[in-house]
Motif scaffolding. Structure first.
Motif, PDB file in Angstrom:
ATOM      1  N   LYS A  62       0.814  -1.218   0.000  1.00  0.00           N
ATOM      2  CA  LYS A  62       0.000   0.000   0.000  1.00  0.00           C
ATOM      3  C   LYS A  62       0.850   1.271   0.000  1.00  0.00           C
ATOM      4  O   LYS A  62       0.373   2.332  -0.408  1.00  0.00           O
ATOM      5  N   ASN A  63       2.106   1.179   0.474  1.00  0.00           N
ATOM      6  CA  ASN A  63       2.971   2.363   0.513  1.00  0.00           C
ATOM      7  C   ASN A  63       4.053   2.317  -0.558  1.00  0.00           C
ATOM      8  O   ASN A  63       5.023   3.074  -0.504  1.00  0.00           O
ATOM      9  N   ILE A  64       3.901   1.439  -1.527  1.00  0.00           N
ATOM     10  CA  ILE A  64       4.967   1.216  -2.503  1.00  0.00           C
ATOM     11  C   ILE A  64       5.216   2.435  -3.382  1.00  0.00           C
ATOM     12  O   ILE A  64       6.330   2.651  -3.874  1.00  0.00           O
ATOM     13  N   ASP A  65       4.208   3.293  -3.551  1.00  0.00           N
ATOM     14  CA  ASP A  65       4.386   4.494  -4.374  1.00  0.00           C
ATOM     15  C   ASP A  65       5.390   5.462  -3.752  1.00  0.00           C
ATOM     16  O   ASP A  65       5.944   6.319  -4.440  1.00  0.00           O
ATOM     17  N   SER A  66       5.616   5.336  -2.436  1.00  0.00           N
ATOM     18  CA  SER A  66       6.549   6.234  -1.737  1.00  0.00           C
ATOM     19  C   SER A  66       7.988   5.742  -1.785  1.00  0.00           C
ATOM     20  O   SER A  66       8.894   6.440  -1.320  1.00  0.00           O
ATOM     21  N   ALA A  67       8.199   4.567  -2.333  1.00  0.00           N
ATOM     22  CA  ALA A  67       9.552   3.992  -2.364  1.00  0.00           C
ATOM     23  C   ALA A  67      10.454   4.738  -3.339  1.00  0.00           C
ATOM     24  O   ALA A  67      10.001   5.239  -4.370  1.00  0.00           O
ATOM     25  N   ASP A  68      11.732   4.806  -2.995  1.00  0.00           N
ATOM     26  CA  ASP A  68      12.747   5.259  -3.957  1.00  0.00           C
ATOM     27  C   ASP A  68      13.186   4.086  -4.834  1.00  0.00           C
ATOM     28  O   ASP A  68      13.600   4.283  -5.974  1.00  0.00           O
ATOM     29  N   LEU A  69      13.065   2.882  -4.271  1.00  0.00           N
ATOM     30  CA  LEU A  69      13.571   1.684  -4.926  1.00  0.00           C
ATOM     31  C   LEU A  69      12.817   0.476  -4.390  1.00  0.00           C
ATOM     32  O   LEU A  69      12.480   0.427  -3.206  1.00  0.00           O
ATOM     33  N   VAL A  70      12.559  -0.495  -5.268  1.00  0.00           N
ATOM     34  CA  VAL A  70      11.939  -1.755  -4.842  1.00  0.00           C
ATOM     35  C   VAL A  70      12.803  -2.904  -5.341  1.00  0.00           C
ATOM     36  O   VAL A  70      12.977  -3.082  -6.554  1.00  0.00           O
ATOM     37  N   LEU A  71      13.361  -3.670  -4.401  1.00  0.00           N
ATOM     38  CA  LEU A  71      14.185  -4.822  -4.758  1.00  0.00           C
ATOM     39  C   LEU A  71      13.311  -6.061  -4.893  1.00  0.00           C
ATOM     40  O   LEU A  71      12.440  -6.309  -4.052  1.00  0.00           O
ATOM     41  N   LEU A  72      13.556  -6.844  -5.937  1.00  0.00           N
ATOM     42  CA  LEU A  72      12.803  -8.065  -6.202  1.00  0.00           C
ATOM     43  C   LEU A  72      13.744  -9.263  -6.149  1.00  0.00           C
ATOM     44  O   LEU A  72      14.945  -9.136  -6.369  1.00  0.00           O
ATOM     45  N   GLY A  73      13.168 -10.446  -5.888  1.00  0.00           N
ATOM     46  CA  GLY A  73      13.982 -11.646  -5.946  1.00  0.00           C
ATOM     47  C   GLY A  73      13.359 -12.796  -5.199  1.00  0.00           C
ATOM     48  O   GLY A  73      12.365 -12.624  -4.487  1.00  0.00           O
ATOM     49  N   PRO A 130       9.274 -10.428  -2.379  1.00  0.00           N
ATOM     50  CA  PRO A 130       9.758 -11.774  -2.711  1.00  0.00           C
ATOM     51  C   PRO A 130       8.852 -12.492  -3.704  1.00  0.00           C
ATOM     52  O   PRO A 130       7.634 -12.328  -3.693  1.00  0.00           O
ATOM     53  N   PHE A 131       9.463 -13.299  -4.540  1.00  0.00           N
ATOM     54  CA  PHE A 131       8.706 -14.237  -5.375  1.00  0.00           C
ATOM     55  C   PHE A 131       8.877 -15.618  -4.764  1.00  0.00           C
ATOM     56  O   PHE A 131      10.005 -16.060  -4.513  1.00  0.00           O
ATOM     57  N   GLU A 155      12.995 -18.994 -13.356  1.00  0.00           N
ATOM     58  CA  GLU A 155      11.747 -18.301 -13.659  1.00  0.00           C
ATOM     59  C   GLU A 155      11.855 -16.802 -13.391  1.00  0.00           C
ATOM     60  O   GLU A 155      11.374 -15.974 -14.169  1.00  0.00           O
ATOM     61  N   VAL A 156      12.487 -16.460 -12.297  1.00  0.00           N
ATOM     62  CA  VAL A 156      12.613 -15.043 -11.931  1.00  0.00           C
ATOM     63  C   VAL A 156      13.522 -14.313 -12.907  1.00  0.00           C
ATOM     64  O   VAL A 156      13.222 -13.189 -13.333  1.00  0.00           O
ATOM     65  N   GLU A 157      14.635 -14.918 -13.296  1.00  0.00           N
ATOM     66  CA  GLU A 157      15.518 -14.280 -14.268  1.00  0.00           C
ATOM     67  C   GLU A 157      14.822 -14.095 -15.618  1.00  0.00           C
ATOM     68  O   GLU A 157      15.002 -13.063 -16.283  1.00  0.00           O
ATOM     69  N   MET A 158      14.013 -15.058 -16.010  1.00  0.00           N
ATOM     70  CA  MET A 158      13.258 -14.925 -17.255  1.00  0.00           C
ATOM     71  C   MET A 158      12.280 -13.757 -17.174  1.00  0.00           C
ATOM     72  O   MET A 158      12.089 -13.012 -18.134  1.00  0.00           O
TER      73      MET A 158
END
Length: 270
Positions: free
Chosen positions: A139-150, A175-176, A232-235
Motif C-alpha cells: 500500500k505504501n509502494i508508491d513512496s519507495a525510492d527503490l523496490v528490490l525483487l527476488g 519476494p517471489f 523463472e525469476v531471471e526470465m
C-alpha cells in the motif's frame, strides 16, 4: 601469530576502521584487529599507548596503528607509542589547507556527527524499509525510492537495510515464492512503479546452501526448487526489462553500490 592492528579514534573509529581495512585487504595476510573508539582523554590515550607497547614487547613486532584523531594532544600520545602509525585525517589536511587557502578547524565527532537533516532522512528511510520488508504490504509502494525483487534468501532484506542506513534511500523489497512460479508476473502495484524496480538473483547452488541452513531437507531448500525459482525469476526480469545483479559473490556493500550505479539513485544523506 597474527599481526596486531589497532584502529583508534577520538570519535566512532568508523573512518579509521574502514580505511584501514581497505588498505589491509590488499595483502593476503590475516590480521588480529582491535577497534578502539572515543579515545577522548589523555588518560585513555596513555592506556592505549601502554597496550600498544605491551603488544610490541610480547610479539616482537610493532603493531600497525590506523587512526583518525582530531585532538593533537591525544594524537601525540598515540604517536609516541611503539606502533607504526598511519594517520588518515592529517595525511590529507596539510595539502588541503594549501589548496583551499585556509586552516582546518577540526571538531571531534564532526565526521560521523548528528546532522539533523541527514539524521531525519536516515531514520525515515530505515523506518520505511522495515515497514515494507519482504512484501509485508504494497500500500505504501508508491513512496519507495527503490523496490528490490527476488526469490527468498537472495539478499533483498540486508541490501534494502544497507541502502536505507548508509544512503537514506527508502528501499522496499518484494519476494517471489514457490506459489508464484506457475504464472510469474508483477502485481499491479509493482507494475505501475516499474521504473523503481531492481532485481536480485543468485546462483542456485549457493541459494540451496543458504536455504538448507534455514530449513534443511525441505522442498523449499531443495536444489531443484532453487533452480526452478531462479530460472523463472531471471526470465521475468528479462521479459519485463528489469535490471538485475547477481549477489552470489558480492558483499552487501558491493550489491548496494552496484544498484546505485545502475539506477542512478543518489544518496540522500552522509
Amino acid at each position: 601469530m597474527l599481526r596486531k592492528v589497532f584502529y583508534i579514534s577520538d570519535g566512532t573509529a568508523i573512518t579509521a576502521e574502514v580505511f584501514g581495512h581497505a588498505v589491509l585487504s590488499q595483502f593476503p595476510v590475516e590480521f588480529d584487529a582491535l577497534t578502539i573508539p572515543f579515545v577522548e582523554t589523555e588518560a585513555k590515550a596513555q592506556a592505549i599507548k601502554a597496550q600498544i607497547d605491551d603488544c610490541f614487547i610480547t610479539t616482537g613486532e610493532r603493531p600497525l596503528v590506523f587512526h583518525s584523531i582530531v585532538k593533537p594532544e591525544i594524537r601525540d600520545i598515540i604517536f609516541s607509542s611503539e606502533g607504526i602509525d598511519y594517520d588518515f585525517l592529517n595525511t590529507f589536511v596539510a595539502p588541503l589547507e594549501k589548496q583551499l587557502g585556509m586552516k582546518a578547524s577540526p571538531v571531534v565527532h564532526r565526521t560521523h556527527g548528528k546532522d539533523n537533516e541527514g539524521y531525519e532522512a536516515r531514520i525515515e528511510a530505515i523506518n520505511y524499509t522495515m515497514d515494507n520488508d519482504d512484501g509485508q504490504t504494497l500500500k505504501n509502494i508508491d513512496s519507495a525510492d527503490l523496490v528490490l525483487l527476488g526469490v527468498s534468501r537472495c539478499g533483498k532484506t540486508p541490501s534494502s537495510l544497507y541502502l536505507s542506513l548508509q544512503f537514506g534511500i527508502k528501499a522496499a523489497n518484494y519476494p517471489f515464492v514457490e506459489d508464484d512460479m506457475d504464472n510469474l508476473k508483477l502485481p499491479p502495484e509493482l507494475k505501475r512503479n516499474k521504473k523503481k524496480l531492481f532485481g536480485l538473483t543468485i546462483d542456485p547452488v549457493r541459494l540451496h546452501e543458504i536455504r538448507q541452513s534455514r530449513m534443511e531437507n525441505s522442498r523449499y531448500s531443495s536444489l531443484r526448487q532453487c533452480r526452478i525459482e531462479v530460472k523463472e525469476v531471471e526470465m521475468m526480469y528479462k521479459r519485463e526489462r528489469i535490471p538485475y545483479v547477481d549477489t552470489t559473490n558480492h558483499s552487501v556493500e558491493e550489491i548496494a553500490t552496484k544498484i546505485l550505479d545502475v539506477t542512478g539513485l543518489k544518496r540522500h544523506m552522509f
